[in-house]
Scaffold this motif. Sequence first.
Motif, mmCIF file in Angstrom:
data_model
loop_
_atom_site.group_PDB
_atom_site.id
_atom_site.type_symbol
_atom_site.label_atom_id
_atom_site.label_comp_id
_atom_site.label_asym_id
_atom_site.label_seq_id
_atom_site.Cartn_x
_atom_site.Cartn_y
_atom_site.Cartn_z
ATOM 1 N N GLU A 190 0.833 -1.213 0.000
ATOM 2 C CA GLU A 190 0.000 0.000 0.000
ATOM 3 C C GLU A 190 0.860 1.253 0.000
ATOM 4 O O GLU A 190 0.626 2.200 -0.737
ATOM 5 C CB GLU A 190 -0.849 0.046 1.270
ATOM 6 N N PHE A 194 0.987 2.400 -3.722
ATOM 7 C CA PHE A 194 -0.221 3.208 -3.909
ATOM 8 C C PHE A 194 -0.183 4.573 -3.205
ATOM 9 O O PHE A 194 -1.056 5.400 -3.433
ATOM 10 C CB PHE A 194 -1.451 2.432 -3.421
ATOM 11 N N SER A 195 0.787 4.779 -2.334
ATOM 12 C CA SER A 195 0.794 6.049 -1.600
ATOM 13 C C SER A 195 2.034 6.894 -1.893
ATOM 14 O O SER A 195 1.945 7.968 -2.491
ATOM 15 C CB SER A 195 0.683 5.802 -0.090
ATOM 16 N N LYS A 225 -4.441 10.622 -9.147
ATOM 17 C CA LYS A 225 -4.680 10.338 -7.729
ATOM 18 C C LYS A 225 -6.071 9.745 -7.498
ATOM 19 O O LYS A 225 -6.270 8.949 -6.580
ATOM 20 C CB LYS A 225 -4.504 11.611 -6.903
ATOM 21 N N LEU A 226 -7.014 10.143 -8.330
ATOM 22 C CA LEU A 226 -8.357 9.555 -8.210
ATOM 23 C C LEU A 226 -8.330 8.097 -8.658
ATOM 24 O O LEU A 226 -8.966 7.231 -8.048
ATOM 25 C CB LEU A 226 -9.366 10.349 -9.036
ATOM 26 N N GLU A 227 -7.578 7.834 -9.711
ATOM 27 C CA GLU A 227 -7.494 6.458 -10.201
ATOM 28 C C GLU A 227 -6.744 5.567 -9.208
ATOM 29 O O GLU A 227 -7.138 4.426 -8.959
ATOM 30 C CB GLU A 227 -6.801 6.395 -11.566
ATOM 31 N N ILE A 228 -5.670 6.087 -8.645
ATOM 32 C CA ILE A 228 -4.864 5.255 -7.741
ATOM 33 C C ILE A 228 -5.651 4.937 -6.464
ATOM 34 O O ILE A 228 -5.505 3.858 -5.886
ATOM 35 C CB ILE A 228 -3.487 5.904 -7.446
ATOM 36 N N ALA A 229 -6.518 5.845 -6.048
ATOM 37 C CA ALA A 229 -7.345 5.582 -4.855
ATOM 38 C C ALA A 229 -8.256 4.385 -5.100
ATOM 39 O O ALA A 229 -8.454 3.529 -4.228
ATOM 40 C CB ALA A 229 -8.180 6.813 -4.516
ATOM 41 N N GLU A 230 -8.815 4.332 -6.286
ATOM 42 C CA GLU A 230 -9.708 3.223 -6.621
ATOM 43 C C GLU A 230 -8.937 1.901 -6.614
ATOM 44 O O GLU A 230 -9.415 0.892 -6.072
ATOM 45 C CB GLU A 230 -10.320 3.494 -8.001
ATOM 46 N N LYS A 232 -6.158 1.262 -5.014
ATOM 47 C CA LYS A 232 -5.716 0.972 -3.646
ATOM 48 C C LYS A 232 -6.841 0.315 -2.854
ATOM 49 O O LYS A 232 -6.627 -0.679 -2.157
ATOM 50 C CB LYS A 232 -5.270 2.269 -2.966
ATOM 51 N N SER A 233 -8.038 0.840 -2.975
ATOM 52 C CA SER A 233 -9.179 0.222 -2.289
ATOM 53 C C SER A 233 -9.371 -1.211 -2.775
ATOM 54 O O SER A 233 -9.600 -2.123 -1.986
ATOM 55 C CB SER A 233 -10.472 0.994 -2.545
ATOM 56 N N ILE A 236 -6.952 -3.727 -1.312
ATOM 57 C CA ILE A 236 -7.155 -4.177 0.071
ATOM 58 C C ILE A 236 -8.477 -4.903 0.254
ATOM 59 O O ILE A 236 -8.592 -5.847 1.029
ATOM 60 C CB ILE A 236 -7.114 -2.984 1.045
ATOM 61 N N GLU A 237 -9.500 -4.444 -0.446
ATOM 62 C CA GLU A 237 -10.846 -4.941 -0.147
ATOM 63 C C GLU A 237 -11.225 -6.202 -0.906
ATOM 64 O O GLU A 237 -12.041 -6.989 -0.426
ATOM 65 C CB GLU A 237 -11.890 -3.858 -0.469
ATOM 66 N N ARG A 238 -10.675 -6.365 -2.091
ATOM 67 C CA ARG A 238 -11.230 -7.383 -2.978
ATOM 68 C C ARG A 238 -10.469 -8.699 -2.970
ATOM 69 O O ARG A 238 -9.419 -8.849 -3.607
ATOM 70 C CB ARG A 238 -11.271 -6.849 -4.409
ATOM 71 N N LYS B 173 -8.287 -5.777 8.441
ATOM 72 C CA LYS B 173 -8.099 -7.194 8.084
ATOM 73 C C LYS B 173 -8.386 -8.104 9.277
ATOM 74 O O LYS B 173 -8.784 -9.254 9.097
ATOM 75 C CB LYS B 173 -6.672 -7.422 7.560
ATOM 76 N N GLU B 237 -16.575 -11.083 -2.479
ATOM 77 C CA GLU B 237 -15.153 -10.736 -2.530
ATOM 78 C C GLU B 237 -14.797 -9.424 -1.847
ATOM 79 O O GLU B 237 -13.680 -9.261 -1.369
ATOM 80 C CB GLU B 237 -14.701 -10.635 -4.005
ATOM 81 N N ARG B 238 -15.743 -8.489 -1.801
ATOM 82 C CA ARG B 238 -15.351 -7.119 -1.435
ATOM 83 C C ARG B 238 -15.634 -6.772 0.022
ATOM 84 O O ARG B 238 -16.765 -6.458 0.403
ATOM 85 C CB ARG B 238 -16.079 -6.136 -2.341
ATOM 86 N N ALA B 239 -14.601 -6.767 0.826
ATOM 87 C CA ALA B 239 -14.723 -6.497 2.263
ATOM 88 C C ALA B 239 -14.585 -5.007 2.531
ATOM 89 O O ALA B 239 -13.570 -4.522 2.989
ATOM 90 C CB ALA B 239 -13.658 -7.285 3.012
ATOM 91 N N TYR B 337 -7.244 7.316 2.041
ATOM 92 C CA TYR B 337 -7.022 8.617 1.387
ATOM 93 C C TYR B 337 -6.108 9.459 2.272
ATOM 94 O O TYR B 337 -6.584 10.206 3.130
ATOM 95 C CB TYR B 337 -8.351 9.333 1.139
ATOM 96 N N LEU B 338 -4.810 9.324 2.099
ATOM 97 C CA LEU B 338 -3.857 10.028 2.962
ATOM 98 C C LEU B 338 -3.876 11.533 2.675
ATOM 99 O O LEU B 338 -3.836 11.950 1.514
ATOM 100 C CB LEU B 338 -2.455 9.482 2.739
ATOM 101 N N ILE B 341 -1.645 13.172 0.125
ATOM 102 C CA ILE B 341 -1.959 12.906 -1.293
ATOM 103 C C ILE B 341 -3.201 13.695 -1.710
ATOM 104 O O ILE B 341 -3.205 14.410 -2.705
ATOM 105 C CB ILE B 341 -2.191 11.396 -1.537
ATOM 106 N N TYR B 342 -4.254 13.557 -0.913
ATOM 107 C CA TYR B 342 -5.515 14.242 -1.244
ATOM 108 C C TYR B 342 -5.491 15.569 -0.496
ATOM 109 O O TYR B 342 -6.222 15.809 0.444
ATOM 110 C CB TYR B 342 -6.697 13.326 -0.912
ATOM 111 N N LYS B 354 -16.471 10.555 -6.491
ATOM 112 C CA LYS B 354 -16.266 9.295 -7.195
ATOM 113 C C LYS B 354 -16.682 8.106 -6.311
ATOM 114 O O LYS B 354 -17.376 7.186 -6.752
ATOM 115 C CB LYS B 354 -14.791 9.182 -7.577
#
Lengths: 430, 430
Positions: A190, A194-195, A225-230, A232-233, A236-238, B173, B237-239, B337-338, B341-342, B354
């Motif tokens: 991450e 991604f950061s 940065k908008l694309e990388i956030a997606e 990154k999520s 971790i999530e999927r 996690k 799949e998506r947590a 969303y650090l 960055i944002y 988004k």
Amino acid sequence: MAAAAEQQQQQQQQGFRPLDEASLVAYIKATPALAARLGGSLDALTIKEVGDGNLNFVYIVLSDAGSVVIKQALPYIRCVGDSWPMTRERAYFEASALQKHRGLCPDHVPEVYHFDRAMSLIGMRYIEPPHIILRKGLIAGVEYPLLAEHMADYMAKTLFFTSLLYNSTTDHKKGVAQYCDNVEMCRLTEQVVFSDPYMLAKYNRCTSPFLDNDAAAVREDAELKLEIAELKSMFIERAQALLHGDLHTGSIMVTPDSTQVIDPEFAFYGPMGYDIGAFLGNLILAYFSQDGHADQANDRKAYKKWILKTIEDSWNLFHKKFVELWNKHKDGNGEAYLPPIYNSSELLRLAQKKYMTSLFHDSLGFGSAKMIRRIVGIAHVEDFESIEDASKRASCERRALNCAKAILKGRRQFESIGQVIVHVQSFDRD
Amino acid sequence: MAAAAEQQQQQQQQGFRPLDEASLVAYIKATPALAARLGGSLDALTIKEVGDGNLNFVYIVLSDAGSVVIKQALPYIRCVGDSWPMTRERAYFEASALQKHRGLCPDHVPEVYHFDRAMSLIGMRYIEPPHIILRKGLIAGVEYPLLAEHMADYMAKTLFFTSLLYNSTTDHKKGVAQYCDNVEMCRLTEQVVFSDPYMLAKYNRCTSPFLDNDAAAVREDAELKLEIAELKSMFIERAQALLHGDLHTGSIMVTPDSTQVIDPEFAFYGPMGYDIGAFLGNLILAYFSQDGHADQANDRKAYKKWILKTIEDSWNLFHKKFVELWNKHKDGNGEAYLPPIYNSSELLRLAQKKYMTSLFHDSLGFGSAKMIRRIVGIAHVEDFESIEDASKRASCERRALNCAKAILKGRRQFESIGQVIVHVQSFDRD
Ligand SMILES: Nc1ncnc2c1ncn2[C@@H]1O[C@H](COP(=O)(O)OP(=O)(O)O)[C@@H](O)[C@H]1O
Ligand SMILES: Nc1ncnc2c1ncn2[C@@H]1O[C@H](COP(=O)(O)OP(=O)(O)O)[C@@H](O)[C@H]1O
Ligand SMILES: [Mg+2]
Ligand SMILES: [Mg+2]
Ligand SMILES: [Mg+2]
Ligand SMILES: [Mg+2]
Ligand SMILES: [Mg+2]
């Protein structure tokens, strides 16, 4: 439970000691599973530490009668030092993933002979010469005619067979829960993928001063940065499949006939596109580095064509093999697409097309993120680092960076890997 | 480890016995945490079993001095019987989720007084009259002026505070791993929401013969089946956050002033849109059922307007509160969303837009899936079931079904909940 975990941890700390070449001999002698691999003659072992990786210690152990590789994780990141602590438990996940993936794809994953959790130590097959790390082969300009076929095979099998297309939800969630504990490694990814590249961060570097403005532009690119956030999520999530987690060209050992994937210490249940993207993205980096390695003897033009062909073949063969596995196992335990619902070959084909298109776009997204981080983040790649002329290196890197940014932003527009190849080539001009 | 788990399971089986109204008294007397809630006078308890739900046994226990609700899970699904076994461990996940969500949103989640894992038994606050189940209030045509506000509050807090927007990846996690074990409940949802309605399945039913063709059309709708596959994958799949997992209008108890969410036995880390969709989708079902409840005294026209307003307000208030929480905690532990960055309010706003747009579309997808399954799947809703005239019921259900199908297929076209409301109304004609 907490007390039990603590006790376990203490025991593990107690059982742990970092080995060196001397103490390794004693360890091997005391460990039948390793001693057996080396035959009887344990008194004349040759031991060589070869860990050129960033994180761990790797020893090649040879005897008259056999060989073994020993990999040990220390509680920090080797290339940074003990100022950056890192759980030794990564060795457990590496051993688990090697064993799981070897079960699924024995042709391309080395055998694990021995695992010692307290020592964070893996004993595995020595992947013997003439195997070399693929990245080094790419830098040297060596063609591997079977690479695309082999990697497509590896990715199709490891990803398909650990996904919901093949497993019951019950088995899947068991695996997910197990690998949730490899979270420290996920957090490292991450951060460095991604950061950090998108902010001012301590360990970031780039070919300065040439790329200073390019690196700054990455940090100021709102769309990126908008694309990388997606991504990154999603990372971790999927929990889509059991990933290798670090599938760059430095985790693959090759000869013209053989392809072996090592080093899955970042293994976790994540989006398949992360593995596929790592491989393809690193091939694209290799492509853009070639001009830096061209000389009078070899202008690398033919080799660049071969790399592009390998990228194209890798995706297309992966696609073919993955869908073949799906069709073959469509009446199995997997519950994602039940036969009584997806009950005509036309409907199944449509479902597969949708799935694969979305996987393709994920792969392009993650692949370009992996490219970007290798140019403006902490860990660079030898493909570029070995170009001595900094200005030449920077210009290779800039093309790769611009190409990656465009792919990351526009990935959903690509309908085939062929279009991506055309796109890559369009950046290969000053 | 396997042996330990087995031993634990055996112990749990040993400690388990299904209670009835008589044995419950003895249980309460032996359990200080429950006895205390009822004051001293344990010899004159009134006990009433009120489990109108599908799965479990629920006892209201009253004394002169206090009250308590006891919920016990038996190892099968109550409404089907012991031919459909179901893990009693659902009680553990229900208790865990109640406690977690109550910590985050105490105004809308009842207190757990006592949990007995071996007995699969929860003691909790008695949500006293005039509280009734929201679904029954909707059938009776009662307006709840604070419902949207309260549910928006509940959803915003429970979802935000269990997501990566608030928690570190490490904590996230940990939670994911814990709830992976509630997989049997997830599989039940998979089956009854995402699979059975799209195939011939034993327990499917519909208002026959009126809806036979409509149900068949669902089973033959390729576009619908492609969309439901995508949602099903996302569901497993998506947590993204710790969901309630069964947030329909039968899991909410209300008065005009109070809103209490019960029954999170399906809790797991899943896509937020699944909870939001469950709530909104069930309100839309309530809307389409109103014509079946209209009579000379009340044509339900005003009430239908109120339902639509409540749907609109629920999403809009949820959106507002969720983004407020995000802004408030943007410098906290959440790593998605650090701030470096944002790093401009404009960029953060774009990232939120988004995120929320994608959550909106997920919610519409899951909401319509939940509607469809209530019309052609196993478990129907009292909103429709209580319409005695089958032909009238079928025509209400058909409108809801057609509306849901169109939302599921076209969800990405909606830009606001207002547009969804217009769409819903367009189906409210013969
Ligand atoms: N099984 C093996 N056989 C031969 N060489 C190996 C083997 N495993 C590792 N190596 C060598 O050691 C290097 C570092 O190993 P790797 O697993 O990538 O460690 P790290 O996790 O530190 O990156 C590899 O680049 C390769 O040269
Ligand atoms: N805490 C409570 N206070 C008052 N009534 C309750 C409470 N919990 C449950 N009930 C009643 O019991 C019914 C069934 O409870 P529920 O938790 O939904 O069980 P199930 O899991 O079987 O659906 C509810 O519809 C409600 O009428
Ligand atoms: Mg390595
Ligand atoms: Mg490694
Ligand atoms: Mg219920
Ligand atoms: Mg229910
Ligand atoms: Mg329930």
